[in-house]
Motif scaffolding. Structure first.
Motif, mmCIF file in Angstrom:
data_model
loop_
_atom_site.group_PDB
_atom_site.id
_atom_site.type_symbol
_atom_site.label_atom_id
_atom_site.label_comp_id
_atom_site.label_asym_id
_atom_site.label_seq_id
_atom_site.Cartn_x
_atom_site.Cartn_y
_atom_site.Cartn_z
ATOM 1 N N LEU A 101 -13.243 -5.708 -11.772
ATOM 2 C CA LEU A 101 -11.889 -6.070 -11.372
ATOM 3 C C LEU A 101 -10.827 -5.163 -11.996
ATOM 4 O O LEU A 101 -9.627 -5.435 -11.895
ATOM 5 C CB LEU A 101 -11.612 -7.534 -11.738
ATOM 6 C CG LEU A 101 -12.372 -8.548 -10.874
ATOM 7 C CD1 LEU A 101 -12.218 -9.952 -11.419
ATOM 8 C CD2 LEU A 101 -11.897 -8.477 -9.416
ATOM 9 N N SER A 102 -11.276 -4.090 -12.638
ATOM 10 C CA SER A 102 -10.332 -3.116 -13.176
ATOM 11 C C SER A 102 -9.586 -2.420 -12.042
ATOM 12 O O SER A 102 -10.117 -2.226 -10.938
ATOM 13 C CB SER A 102 -11.085 -2.080 -14.007
ATOM 14 O OG SER A 102 -10.251 -0.985 -14.317
ATOM 15 N N GLN A 103 -8.337 -2.037 -12.303
ATOM 16 C CA GLN A 103 -7.556 -1.295 -11.315
ATOM 17 C C GLN A 103 -8.264 -0.015 -10.894
ATOM 18 O O GLN A 103 -8.120 0.438 -9.749
ATOM 19 C CB GLN A 103 -6.177 -0.936 -11.912
ATOM 20 C CG GLN A 103 -5.226 -2.116 -12.045
ATOM 21 C CD GLN A 103 -4.616 -2.519 -10.716
ATOM 22 O OE1 GLN A 103 -4.682 -1.776 -9.733
ATOM 23 N NE2 GLN A 103 -4.039 -3.709 -10.680
ATOM 24 N N ARG A 104 -9.062 0.545 -11.803
ATOM 25 C CA ARG A 104 -9.744 1.815 -11.527
ATOM 26 C C ARG A 104 -10.724 1.689 -10.361
ATOM 27 O O ARG A 104 -11.056 2.685 -9.713
ATOM 28 C CB ARG A 104 -10.508 2.278 -12.766
ATOM 29 C CG ARG A 104 -9.613 2.509 -13.969
ATOM 30 C CD ARG A 104 -10.418 2.585 -15.265
ATOM 31 N NE ARG A 104 -11.371 3.680 -15.259
ATOM 32 C CZ ARG A 104 -12.683 3.532 -15.401
ATOM 33 N NH1 ARG A 104 -13.194 2.328 -15.538
ATOM 34 N NH2 ARG A 104 -13.473 4.588 -15.399
ATOM 35 N N HIS A 105 -11.243 0.477 -10.102
ATOM 36 C CA HIS A 105 -12.275 0.306 -9.080
ATOM 37 C C HIS A 105 -11.791 -0.441 -7.842
ATOM 38 O O HIS A 105 -12.575 -0.668 -6.919
ATOM 39 C CB HIS A 105 -13.477 -0.448 -9.674
ATOM 40 C CG HIS A 105 -14.138 0.262 -10.804
ATOM 41 N ND1 HIS A 105 -14.528 1.588 -10.731
ATOM 42 C CD2 HIS A 105 -14.471 -0.153 -12.055
ATOM 43 C CE1 HIS A 105 -15.070 1.953 -11.881
ATOM 44 N NE2 HIS A 105 -15.045 0.916 -12.698
ATOM 45 N N GLN A 106 -10.509 -0.791 -7.799
ATOM 46 C CA GLN A 106 -10.082 -1.648 -6.693
ATOM 47 C C GLN A 106 -10.076 -0.941 -5.343
ATOM 48 O O GLN A 106 -10.128 -1.597 -4.303
ATOM 49 C CB GLN A 106 -8.719 -2.272 -7.011
ATOM 50 C CG GLN A 106 -8.835 -3.323 -8.109
ATOM 51 C CD GLN A 106 -7.633 -4.239 -8.191
ATOM 52 O OE1 GLN A 106 -6.760 -4.218 -7.341
ATOM 53 N NE2 GLN A 106 -7.581 -5.050 -9.244
ATOM 54 N N ASN A 107 -10.050 0.389 -5.340
ATOM 55 C CA ASN A 107 -10.173 1.109 -4.069
ATOM 56 C C ASN A 107 -11.535 0.882 -3.421
ATOM 57 O O ASN A 107 -11.674 0.977 -2.194
ATOM 58 C CB ASN A 107 -9.949 2.610 -4.273
ATOM 59 C CG ASN A 107 -8.487 2.947 -4.488
ATOM 60 O OD1 ASN A 107 -7.603 2.167 -4.113
ATOM 61 N ND2 ASN A 107 -8.212 4.082 -5.098
ATOM 62 N N LEU A 108 -12.551 0.577 -4.253
ATOM 63 C CA LEU A 108 -13.887 0.312 -3.715
ATOM 64 C C LEU A 108 -13.912 -0.933 -2.841
ATOM 65 O O LEU A 108 -14.706 -1.047 -1.910
ATOM 66 C CB LEU A 108 -14.888 0.126 -4.854
ATOM 67 C CG LEU A 108 -15.550 1.365 -5.441
ATOM 68 C CD1 LEU A 108 -16.416 0.957 -6.620
ATOM 69 C CD2 LEU A 108 -16.384 2.083 -4.389
ATOM 70 N N TRP A 109 -13.035 -1.880 -3.152
ATOM 71 C CA TRP A 109 -13.110 -3.174 -2.469
ATOM 72 C C TRP A 109 -12.199 -3.248 -1.247
ATOM 73 O O TRP A 109 -12.168 -4.274 -0.565
ATOM 74 C CB TRP A 109 -12.728 -4.309 -3.432
ATOM 75 C CG TRP A 109 -13.174 -4.150 -4.855
ATOM 76 C CD1 TRP A 109 -12.412 -4.296 -5.976
ATOM 77 C CD2 TRP A 109 -14.477 -3.830 -5.322
ATOM 78 N NE1 TRP A 109 -13.149 -4.083 -7.112
ATOM 79 C CE2 TRP A 109 -14.441 -3.785 -6.746
ATOM 80 C CE3 TRP A 109 -15.694 -3.549 -4.693
ATOM 81 C CZ2 TRP A 109 -15.536 -3.491 -7.533
ATOM 82 C CZ3 TRP A 109 -16.804 -3.251 -5.475
ATOM 83 C CH2 TRP A 109 -16.724 -3.225 -6.863
ATOM 84 N N LEU A 110 -11.448 -2.168 -0.945
ATOM 85 C CA LEU A 110 -10.423 -2.216 0.106
ATOM 86 C C LEU A 110 -10.959 -2.737 1.434
ATOM 87 O O LEU A 110 -10.328 -3.553 2.096
ATOM 88 C CB LEU A 110 -9.807 -0.824 0.309
ATOM 89 C CG LEU A 110 -8.812 -0.380 -0.780
ATOM 90 C CD1 LEU A 110 -8.341 1.037 -0.512
ATOM 91 C CD2 LEU A 110 -7.622 -1.339 -0.842
ATOM 92 N N HIS A 111 -12.120 -2.270 1.840
ATOM 93 C CA HIS A 111 -12.669 -2.650 3.144
ATOM 94 C C HIS A 111 -13.823 -3.628 3.012
ATOM 95 O O HIS A 111 -14.574 -3.842 3.961
ATOM 96 C CB HIS A 111 -13.134 -1.403 3.904
ATOM 97 C CG HIS A 111 -12.043 -0.387 4.092
ATOM 98 N ND1 HIS A 111 -10.964 -0.600 4.926
ATOM 99 C CD2 HIS A 111 -11.850 0.840 3.529
ATOM 100 C CE1 HIS A 111 -10.160 0.446 4.885
ATOM 101 N NE2 HIS A 111 -10.669 1.340 4.044
ATOM 102 N N CYS A 112 -13.954 -4.216 1.802
ATOM 103 C CA CYS A 112 -15.067 -5.137 1.559
ATOM 104 C C CYS A 112 -14.600 -6.584 1.431
ATOM 105 O O CYS A 112 -15.362 -7.516 1.704
ATOM 106 C CB CYS A 112 -15.820 -4.733 0.296
ATOM 107 S SG CYS A 112 -16.551 -3.091 0.385
ATOM 108 N N CYS A 113 -13.380 -6.782 0.989
ATOM 109 C CA CYS A 113 -12.846 -8.136 0.838
ATOM 110 C C CYS A 113 -11.322 -8.037 0.750
ATOM 111 O O CYS A 113 -10.782 -6.963 0.458
ATOM 112 C CB CYS A 113 -13.425 -8.824 -0.389
ATOM 113 S SG CYS A 113 -13.123 -7.955 -1.923
ATOM 114 N N PRO A 114 -10.610 -9.135 0.982
ATOM 115 C CA PRO A 114 -9.133 -9.089 0.962
ATOM 116 C C PRO A 114 -8.593 -8.661 -0.402
ATOM 117 O O PRO A 114 -9.037 -9.152 -1.439
ATOM 118 C CB PRO A 114 -8.740 -10.541 1.269
ATOM 119 C CG PRO A 114 -9.924 -11.122 1.974
ATOM 120 C CD PRO A 114 -11.119 -10.454 1.382
ATOM 121 N N SER A 115 -7.651 -7.756 -0.402
ATOM 122 C CA SER A 115 -7.073 -7.247 -1.656
ATOM 123 C C SER A 115 -6.419 -8.360 -2.454
ATOM 124 O O SER A 115 -6.501 -8.389 -3.686
ATOM 125 C CB SER A 115 -6.038 -6.161 -1.350
ATOM 126 O OG SER A 115 -6.636 -5.060 -0.710
#
Length: 959
Positions: free
Chosen positions: A630-644
């Motif tokens: 859940l670090s800001q560094r990895h949040q781009n990974l979740w963009l198309h995987c679950c709601p931001s």
């Protein structure tokens, strides 16, 4: 023990002496009123063993007070009696008296055969007026008078008689034919299971011989011994409870415990190690979780390890008759569903009971007494109740720097690739620190292409490393590698979620092996299994259907964390419960499964009341991964995987939980006693929270958490602090507002850990690193940093691996730092040459108040250099040169220091070789110095008469 500790003991000993004298009449009545000398003899045994009673005094007591030993005073102690075996007879006298009862005749026969005793000697020991304990003591006294060789014969006989599986017993033993056939079958089965590395993903065809690398293996007892070998695990080194049969191998998750056991199994099966044991039965606790039937010990051995073709009863009876030649191993006690207890006792090996009850009774010795057991577990999962039943504890601390190098070179047969991987590790000290964990070292080495291509994005956290292995295996399942960049996770999201649900349900129910039904319930297909995160569960028996497990428990925790982060089906209270320590055993499982399972499964799960609700260590690892994901560094990974919005909400939840947990620790800090500094002794859970903060890589959160901490001293001793933890500590502690003293004694910091601590040195005014395996290399980097830190004034580095090579660095520190108060370097490998180099820095320093060099080898020459350099000091108040081979020449040099010093108050010179001449010099110097309060001179080359005379001349001398 520090010299301050020794000093504190002296008045205590005096008070004890007065107490003994005051109670003299009662003590004499207790020792003598029974009409037997046994109570007095036991006291004498202990006094001899502790060195409180010398041999001549013991003989005098026997001669005048014990009628059964009238001739014992005639036994004269010769020079040989000072040797090793005879010293053992004294040091272990109480236990030897106990062990000799019942085998005196056997020892006498051995001494007679070896020519050390005559028939008359044997008859004298066997006199019918002696009780069995008196015969044992009489035997020990006679053996001491015959020298070291006789003592060796006695000790060897006792070991062969009472210690497990020694060669002599094996030569005398002729196992039945069917037993030998079973032994061969078991060895073959164990070898087949152990020959390939079984603990990491995709390594089913990796030969253990090709990849196995020794980890750092040490006794849990501080300063008890140096590094251990594999066979030392079941050897005589480090035994703390001779009555117990169980050895614990503890270590962090991923430290290599399972692989170490696998190596032991393979070496035994090949006949190259552990040959004192005729049979070795290996068990996996995670697989024992799947056994729901009640079993007897016989059924446990034969059904779960190896089934005899015939004569099962005869083979099992042989096992019962020769327990000392049998070895059981239990891997992963921390993965067992039930917590250890000694409430349910089972003593009969044919009595059936639940498997966990059998296991607990085997560990505590109620069942199969004499059989050696080796158990592995994470240290935090071992209760004090279990530790009472341990023969000894051995700690596996992962790879040393040499081990990392060796493992990578074994993993990559191409030396060019290996060199590039090692170069990348060395360039990123945070990554190098992670690689001390064998499982992380394997991941980094496995993903070498990703590592070499990531440039400045090289992994820094454990979460980074596991994301790298996830990407590595997912992209290798896409033949055309069509999804580059950040899209690799989206393409395989369904598989990740299915495996995540399986992992999550397993973690929250302490389940690590999954049947086909379990996989089907979560929707896991054969295609998902082919991703190699799941591997077939190996079982010694053939009675179980095909099952699967995650290739490593930390990988299961990682997938569970992915499910918590990516799934929209988890309850909002899952994250808070994950971080609430006090509710782990009560509410977490129910909350998690309410969110994830159908109602029928909820009812079935709730009915399992005997199992642990959740296992804290794995939940903590899962929480750490959730923080990192859940670090800001990895949040781009979740963009198309679950709601931001959902991800951001969960991130805020984690931040609140971490802040709340840290504040709870801060509120628990007691108020200091008036006049003392405010100190916080951190618990392991505090270290875990710090690691979670580091995984998030959110400096704002770390800064906010640390802004509330107001202490003068932060103590983290015995907290399993290694390089990974040092990285996290430095990241968080650098945000403290005020300087603190940082105490990290008795951990596994090492040179890499020291380097990881450097970013927070500016906020440290003192650093304590006792017993941390630090060498000169780590010291060079540390000193290069702290000379730039204005607040840094004290350092304690005793019980490490420092040599003369780093004394120039300390000398430079003393020359450079305007204010430096305390330098303690006891119990290292410093000689006269190093002392001379240090003396150069002391000449230029006018602020040092405490200098501790006890337990080194500086001798007279080094002492003379130090004394000369300190003569002009107006700040030194305390100096310790205990146990340094200092003679009278060194004492005379220190006398000149005393004569000229205006500040020195305490001088510690115990355990040296100072003679009367040296003490006379000290006495003369003390006549000119009223500031010195004490000079400690115990255990030097002085007679009792000399010591008494000197004390009369100068009361400040303490002998």
């Amino acid at each position: 023990m520090t010299e301050g500790g020794k000093k504190a003991m002296f008045p205590l000993n005096v008070s004890v002496l007065f107490c003994v004298l005051k109670q003299r009449t009662k003590i004499l009545h207790a020792l003598c009123s029974s009409g037997s000398a046994e109570h007095l003899e036991r006291v004498l045994d202990i006094l001899l063993a502790k060195g409180a009673l010398i041999w001549e005094d013991y003989q005098n007591i026997q001669a005048v007070g014990l009628s059964f030993s009238e001739s014992c005073s005639n036994l004269q102690e010769n020079d040989e009696c000072q040797s090793t075996s005879n010293q053992t007879l004294l040091a272990q006298r109480p236990s030897l008296v106990h062990k000799l009862q019942g085998c005196v005749d056997g020892v006498l026969a051995a001494l007679l055969d070896s020519g050390h005793f005559s028939s008359a000697d044997c008859d004298e020991v066997r006199l019918p007026i002696y009780t069995p304990t008196q015969q044992a003591r009489r035997l020990l006294d006679h053996v001491r008078s015959r020298g070291d060789l006789a003592a060796s014969v006695l000790l060897q006989y006792i070991h062969q008689k009472q210690e497990p599986g020694l060669p002599l017993n094996q030569r005398e033993l002729t196992p039945p034919k069917e037993f030998l056939k079973y032994q061969k079958k078991l060895s073959s089965s164990v070898s087949a299971q152990a020959c390939f590395l079984s603990t990491y993903a995709g390594t089913s065809h990796m030969s253990l011989d090709d990849i196995y690398t020794d980890g750092q293996l040490e006794l849990a007892e501080v300063n008890a011994h140096g590094p251990l070998g594999l066979e030392d695990i079941v050897g005589l080194v480090g035994i703390v409870n001779e009555e117990a049969d169980t050895v614990l191998v503890s270590g962090e998750a991923g430290s290599g415990k399972s692989t170490l056991l696998q190596r032991l199994h393979l070496l035994w099966a090949r006949g190259v190690a552990l040959q004192d044991f005729l049979l070795l039965f290996p068990f996996s606790c995670r697989r024992l979780n799947s056994e729901h039937n009640e079993l007897s010990v016989q059924e446990l051995l034969f059904q779960h390890c190896c089934w005899p073709d015939r004569n099962q009863e005869e083979i099992f009876q042989f096992i019962l008759d020769h327990p000392h030649q049998i070895l059981f191993t239990f891997d992963g006690l921390d993965e067992l569903k039930q917590s250890f207890t000694d409430e349910h006792r089972v003593c009969c090996p044919t009595q059936r009971a639940p498997v966990h009850v059998l296991l607990f009774n085997l560990i505590q010795g109620s069942l199969m007494k004499g059989v050696q057991k080796v158990v592995t577990s994470r240290s935090e999962a071992v209760s004090p109740l279990l530790k009472k039943h341990l023969r000894k504890e051995v700690v596996l601390k992962g790879f040393s720097p040499t081990g990392i190098d060796s493992f990578v070179r074994k993993h990559h047969r191409d030396p060019t690739v290996a060199a590039k991987v090692l170069e990348s590790m060395q360039a990123n000290t945070a990554l190098l620190g992670l690689c001390h964990s064998p499982v992380l070292c394997w991941i980094v080495s496995q993903c070498h292409k990703e590592l070499l291509g990531c440039g400045e994005g090289s992994p820094k956290t454990i979460t980074d490393v596991y994301l790298m292995i996830l990407q590595h295996f997912l992209q290798h399942q896409s033949p055309l590698k069509s999804t580059m960049g950040l899209g690799w996770l989206q393409e395989h999201l369904k598989t990740v979620l299915l495996l995540g649900q399986l992992a999550f349900e397993g973690i929250t129910s302490t389940c690590y092996i999954f049947s086909g039904t379990d996989l089907e319930a979560c929707g896991v297909t054969e295609k998902d299994i082919c991703m190699v995160f799941l591997i077939k569960s190996k079982d010694m028996s053939s009675t179980h259907s095909k099952c699967y497990e995650f290739s490593h428990v930390t990988l299961q925790c990682f997938f569970a964390a992915l499910f918590i982060v990516l799934s929209s089906n988890t309850n909002r209270s899952v994250i808070p419960k994950l971080f609430e320590l006090e509710n782990r055993e009560t509410g977490l499982t129910r909350v998690c499964f309410t969110a994830c399972l159908p109602s029928s499964d909820q009812q079935q799960q709730a009915s399992e009341k005997e199992s642990k609700a959740a296992e804290t260590p794995n939940l903590q690892i899962t929480a750490m991964f959730v923080s990192g994901l859940l670090s800001q560094r990895h949040q781009n990974l979740w963009l198309h995987c679950c709601p931001s919005a959902a991800v951001e909400k969960k991130a805020r939840q984690v931040a609140r939980c971490l802040s709340k947990g840290i504040q709870k620790h801060f509120r628990s800090i007691p108020q200091p006693v008036q006049g003392e500094k405010k100190s916080m002794h951190a618990m392991p859970d505090f270290v875990w929270l710090i690691k979670c903060l580091y995984e998030m890589q959110e400096s704002r959160i770390a800064k906010d958490a640390m802004s509330k901490l107001e202490v003068d001293h932060l103590k983290l001793t015995y907290c399993n602090i290694g390089p990974v933890e040092c990285t996290a500590l430095a990241y968080v502690l650098q945000h403290l507002r005020n300087p603190v003293g940082l105490q990290l004694d008795n951990n596994s910091v090492g040179d890499v850990g020291v380097e990881q601590l450097l970013p927070c040195m500016h906020i440290c005014n003192s650093l304590y690193l006792r017993n941390n395996n630090i060498t000169d290399e780590g010291i060079r980097k540390l000193i290069a940093k702290v000379i730039q830190c204005d607040s840094f004034q004290k350092i304690a580095l005793f019980n490490n691996k420092l040599t003369d090579a780093c004394m120039q660095d300390f000398s430079y520190l003393l020359k450079t730092k305007q204010v430096f108060i305390s330098l303690r370097l006891g119990n290292n490998n410093i000689t006269a040459e190093g002392a001379k180099q240090l003396a150069e820095g002391l000449k230029a320093n006018q602020t040092l108040a405490y200098l501790g060099l006890w337990g080194n080898r500086i001798g007279d020459a080094g002492t003379e250099a130090l004394a000369s350099s300190l003569e002009r000091s107006n700040s030194l108040v305390w100096l310790s040169l205990v146990g340094n081979g200092v003679g009278s020449a060194g004492a005379c040099a220190l006398a000149n220091l005393i004569r000229k010093s205006t500040s020195l108050q305490e001088l510690w010179l115990t355990e040296n070789c100072i003679t009367r001449t040296g003490v006379e010099c000290l006495i003369q110097a003390l006549k000119h110095n009223t500031h010195v309060t004490s000079v400690w001179l115990r255990n030097n080359d002085l007679s009792l008469e000399d010591a008494e005379e000197m004390k009369q001349l100068e009361s400040r001398l303490i002998f």
